[in-house]
Design a protein around this motif. Structure first.
Motif, PDB file in Angstrom:
ATOM      1  N   HIS A  36       0.811  -1.281  -0.008  1.00 12.20           N
ATOM      2  CA  HIS A  36       0.096   0.163  -0.160  1.00 12.20           C
ATOM      3  C   HIS A  36       0.924   1.240   0.158  1.00 12.20           C
ATOM      4  N   ASN A  37       2.111   0.854  -0.159  1.00 12.76           N
ATOM      5  CA  ASN A  37       3.170   2.225   0.057  1.00 12.76           C
ATOM      6  C   ASN A  37       3.545   2.672  -1.029  1.00 12.76           C
ATOM      7  N   LEU A  38       3.113   3.871  -1.668  1.00 12.70           N
ATOM      8  CA  LEU A  38       3.250   4.380  -3.044  1.00 12.70           C
ATOM      9  C   LEU A  38       5.069   4.367  -3.349  1.00 12.70           C
ATOM     10  N   GLY A  39       5.689   4.639  -2.285  1.00 12.74           N
ATOM     11  CA  GLY A  39       7.042   5.048  -2.195  1.00 12.74           C
ATOM     12  C   GLY A  39       7.615   3.761  -2.351  1.00 12.74           C
ATOM     13  N   ILE A  40       7.503   2.641  -2.042  1.00 15.39           N
ATOM     14  CA  ILE A  40       8.139   1.255  -2.210  1.00 15.39           C
ATOM     15  C   ILE A  40       7.928   0.948  -3.729  1.00 15.39           C
ATOM     16  N   LEU A  67      -4.726   9.361  -3.823  1.00 13.46           N
ATOM     17  CA  LEU A  67      -3.756   8.766  -3.075  1.00 13.46           C
ATOM     18  C   LEU A  67      -2.449   9.307  -2.832  1.00 13.46           C
ATOM     19  N   PRO A  75      11.000   5.874   1.330  1.00 17.59           N
ATOM     20  CA  PRO A  75      11.110   5.900  -0.293  1.00 17.59           C
ATOM     21  C   PRO A  75      10.113   7.279  -0.582  1.00 17.59           C
ATOM     22  N   ILE A  76      10.454   7.911  -1.410  1.00 17.25           N
ATOM     23  CA  ILE A  76       9.662   9.107  -1.990  1.00 17.25           C
ATOM     24  C   ILE A  76       8.850   8.446  -3.152  1.00 17.25           C
ATOM     25  N   PRO A  77       7.505   8.779  -3.170  1.00 12.75           N
ATOM     26  CA  PRO A  77       6.662   8.372  -4.303  1.00 12.75           C
ATOM     27  C   PRO A  77       7.070   9.110  -5.619  1.00 12.75           C
ATOM     28  N   ALA A  89       5.525   2.681 -14.086  1.00 19.00           N
ATOM     29  CA  ALA A  89       5.764   3.705 -12.961  1.00 19.00           C
ATOM     30  C   ALA A  89       6.383   5.152 -13.229  1.00 19.00           C
ATOM     31  N   TYR A 114       3.431   8.260 -11.972  1.00 23.26           N
ATOM     32  CA  TYR A 114       3.634   9.226 -10.916  1.00 23.26           C
ATOM     33  C   TYR A 114       3.744  10.500 -11.444  1.00 23.26           C
ATOM     34  N   GLU A 125      13.432   8.976  -6.967  1.00 26.37           N
ATOM     35  CA  GLU A 125      14.098   7.797  -6.478  1.00 26.37           C
ATOM     36  C   GLU A 125      15.401   7.197  -6.998  1.00 26.37           C
ATOM     37  N   ALA A 170       7.346   3.327  -6.284  1.00 27.67           N
ATOM     38  CA  ALA A 170       8.299   4.216  -7.059  1.00 27.67           C
ATOM     39  C   ALA A 170       9.646   3.696  -6.988  1.00 27.67           C
ATOM     40  N   ARG A 171      10.016   3.181  -6.020  1.00 31.51           N
ATOM     41  CA  ARG A 171      11.481   2.766  -6.095  1.00 31.51           C
ATOM     42  C   ARG A 171      11.791   1.471  -6.616  1.00 31.51           C
ATOM     43  N   ARG A 198       4.983  13.594   2.097  1.00 38.39           N
ATOM     44  CA  ARG A 198       6.108  13.172   1.413  1.00 38.39           C
ATOM     45  C   ARG A 198       7.529  13.943   1.929  1.00 38.39           C
TER      46      ARG A 198
END
Lengths: 324, 339
Positions: free
Chosen positions: A214-218, A255, B266-268, A240, A244, B273, A220-221, A261
């Motif tokens: 559910h983590n948008l950061g993960i 979301l 992590p940054i979305p 991806a 974004y 990133e 993205a990475r 951030r």
């Protein structure tokens, strides 16, 4: 790149006493060899059920895969016999579960559990299997691997258990690994370690990866492509980069605006998505997101939007073009 | 923002909380102690939000509980509105608890499933005899529900009829009912879905403005803490290792642990990133029962040197804006680059 997995019109429903739950409702997507796919959504959106459906691990009853095809390495997993699907599980396609504490057997040593997939799927001697397991434990940075093989899960910390789980997923060199919220229960520094580790290992072995989170950061990475799910359906599907840069579905936009951030202006107020996630038994008519959507039009109340292409690698299921 | 001297609401001086560890069933023998909180000091100004960040087991929740006297501190002072509350007896404390409330992490475990929302929100009012007449009591509860964004018509329902976010709102209404000045928020959003987290964060911010609340915000999510806090304390194994204004903490983190924590989030945005440096910490948090000598972080620190293994660093001021760091390295090279 060749196509490794293709999911076509998959629907998994749960027939509960309270009514029908369409946990996964007519979803289609595909995955190439060696690619990383992120599956994003909130709890109850069907991301885990989707993963379990691929491996036919849905408890029946109450659940049932009612329609669709899962084509993996040119065979439809949904029509295979039980014996044949067992030959794929843990071998060609493996899963890393969310809670290592509860998904490992507490009365078996880590070593035994690690060796199990190879004992089933590989014609190897015990010595060879043990050697490979030790090697894998070292690869996932578990110190003193030989003694750790004889330890029980309760003797491991959460991070170490998840490392062991990753090793377990990779034992038979699968072509596809599904990681279901692999780091949600862990601390941030451990989370970063494990994700890097998973990325390195899958890249090294050329394994495709589905990360459910559910983590948008993960996402993205680590992900190359992303499917955003809401109430059992894929509402946005894109690379991806494109997702974004220009999110097009109101839910995805919502979301992104609702997570604080690290690189953002600190005084900026968060814009939450109003309302509550839907009750899957009593889904709203038309587009399930319409009660919470700020762009909704008349049509959203009655007609369910299907995924449509907006550019070559971007699809959304929405009646409105939010850019206008 | 950082009003250092005026309007201090809460000061914590050298707070420690040790839990003894016993062995044996009949003849219990003390074999050691877990230093959950080990010499923590800070102060919070009225209307300010202090963020407390750290990984699980670092003592952030224990700090909150020791401040509220839910676990009596082993030593140290907790000065709330000018008086040291560690010395109060339980009757005096009960009066004071009106002013200090707690919002819990788990919206499912922190509400009694057999009580209606009315009883849950009203309980503190009854305990502190603030309920007034029956009509007033009802009105107060209706008003509280509206304040936190719940429909007062749902007042006779039970917790299981609500979603996670709504339950957290009930918990917030319960904390607000006695008009506290300090609220300790213990991971109030970490159990919630992403889209609901933002709703609760915004609600907490609105309430702070409306009632001039002071928050001690405990969380492990740095992005959330940065968003809501004015100043932030980073904890590691029971100690504060870095303390700074939120801007300084994120723009020039001095402690290697803080740097790693920030890098781990992590940054979305895939573009950002791709360019970010990922500083990874090796190993895991050591057992608090047997913490490493010297700097407790030295076992995982990428910049470790001999001094770190022997001498415990003090929390030293590194800038005039109250940025404090407990690291041998930053004292030598205060302008060391951040990741």
């Amino acid at each position: 790149m060749s196509k490794l997995l293709e999911v076509k019109n998959l629907s998994t429903h749960f027939f509960t006493d309270d009514g029908l739950v369409k946990a996964v409702d007519n979803i289609s997507y595909s995955l190439n060899e060696g690619e990383t796919l992120g599956l994003v959504g909130e709890s109850g959106c069907g991301k885990s059920v989707n993963a379990l459906s691929l491996l036919r691990l849905i408890p029946n009853p109450p659940g049932k895969i009612v329609s669709g095809k899962v084509i993996f390495e040119d065979q439809n997993l949904l029509t295979l016999s039980e014996d044949d699907i067992c030959r794929i599980r843990g071998n060609r396609m493996a899963m890393i579960f969310q809670e290592p504490m509860t998904s490992l057997n507490p009365v078996m040593t880590i070593g035994r559990q690690l060796m199990e997939p190879m004992e089933i799927h590989r014609q190897m001697t015990r010595g060879e299997i043990q050697e490979r397991c030790l090697d894998l434990l070292k690869r996932v940075h578990i110190p003193e691997a030989p003694t750790r093989m004889n330890a029980y899960p309760h003797q491991f910390s959460g991070g170490m258990l998840q490392r062991a789980m990753i090793a377990m997923g990779l034992t038979c060199n699968p072509r596809l690994v599904i990681a279901d919220e692999p780091t949600t229960a862990l601390d941030v520094t451990i989370q970063a370690q494990l994700l890097e580790l998973m990325k390195d290992l899958t890249r090294e072995f050329g394994t495709a990866l589905i990360i459910i989170t559910h983590n948008l950061g993960i996402v993205a990475r680590y992900a190359d492509r992303v499917n955003v799910m809401y109430a059992g359906r894929i509402v946005e599907k894109s690379t991806a980069m494109d997702l974004y840069k220009n999110p097009r579905h109101p839910y995805t936009i919502g979301l992104m605006a609702s997570v604080p951030r690290l690189d953002q202006d600190m005084k900026k107020k968060l814009k939450p998505i109003e309302g509550q996630p839907p009750d899957l038994i009593h889904l709203p008519s038309g587009c399930s997101f319409h009660p919470r959507c700020s762009y909704r039009v008349e049509r959203c109340l009655n007609e369910t939007p299907e995924l449509k292409t907006v550019n070559e690698n971007h699809e959304i299921a929405c009646w409105v073009d939010v850019r206008t | 923002m950082s009003e250092h001297n005026n309007n201090i609401l809460l000061t914590v001086n050298n707070l420690t909380l040790y839990f003894p560890v016993f062995k044996g069933i009949i003849f219990k023998k003390k074999i050691g102690e877990v230093k959950a909180v080990d010499g923590v000091s800070f102060s919070i100004a009225s209307g300010e939000t202090l963020g407390l960040v750290g990984e699980s087991g670092c003592g952030k929740t224990s700090t909150g509980r020791a401040i509220l006297q839910m676990d009596h501190p082993t030593s140290g002072e907790v000065i709330f509105e000018g008086a040291d509350i560690t010395k109060l007896n339980k009757y005096e404390l009960r009066h004071l608890r009106k002013k200090m409330q707690l919002i819990f992490q788990d919206p499912f475990g922190s509400l009694d499933p057999r009580m209606t929302v009315r009883d849950i929100i009203g309980e503190p009012l009854l305990i502190h005899k603030l309920n007034g007449s029956k009509a007033e009591y009802r009105e107060q509860i209706d008003h509280l529900m509206e304040t936190v964004g719940l429909n007062p018509r749902m007042v006779d329902r039970y917790p299981h009829e609500f979603s996670g976010g709504q339950r957290q709102r009930i918990g917030i209404a319960r904390a607000l009912s006695v008009r506290p000045s300090l609220i300790i928020c213990d991971e109030p959003v970490s159990a919630l879905d992403v889209s609901i987290q933002a709703q609760i964060i915004n609600l907490l911010e609105e309430l702070q403005e409306k009632f001039n609340l002071t928050y001690l915000f405990i969380a492990h999510d740095l992005a959330v803490v940065r968003h809501i806090s004015d100043r932030i304390a980073v904890m590691y194994l029971g100690e504060i290792v870095e303390f700074a204004d939120r801007k300084d903490l994120y723009h020039s983190p001095q402690h290697p642990y803080t740097q790693a924590l920030i890098a781990a989030v992590p940054i979305p945005d895939p573009l950002i990133e791709a360019e970010r440096k990922h500083v990874l910490l090796s190993g895991e948090v050591p057992s608090p029962l047997n913490p490493p000598a010297g700097c407790k972080f030295h076992t995982r620190c990428p910049y470790v040197h001999d001094l770190c293994r022997k001498k415990t660093p003090q929390l030293n001021q590194v800038s005039d804006r109250g940025h404090r760091v407990a690291c041998h390295l930053s004292a030598k090279a205060p302008d060391r680059n951040n990741p």
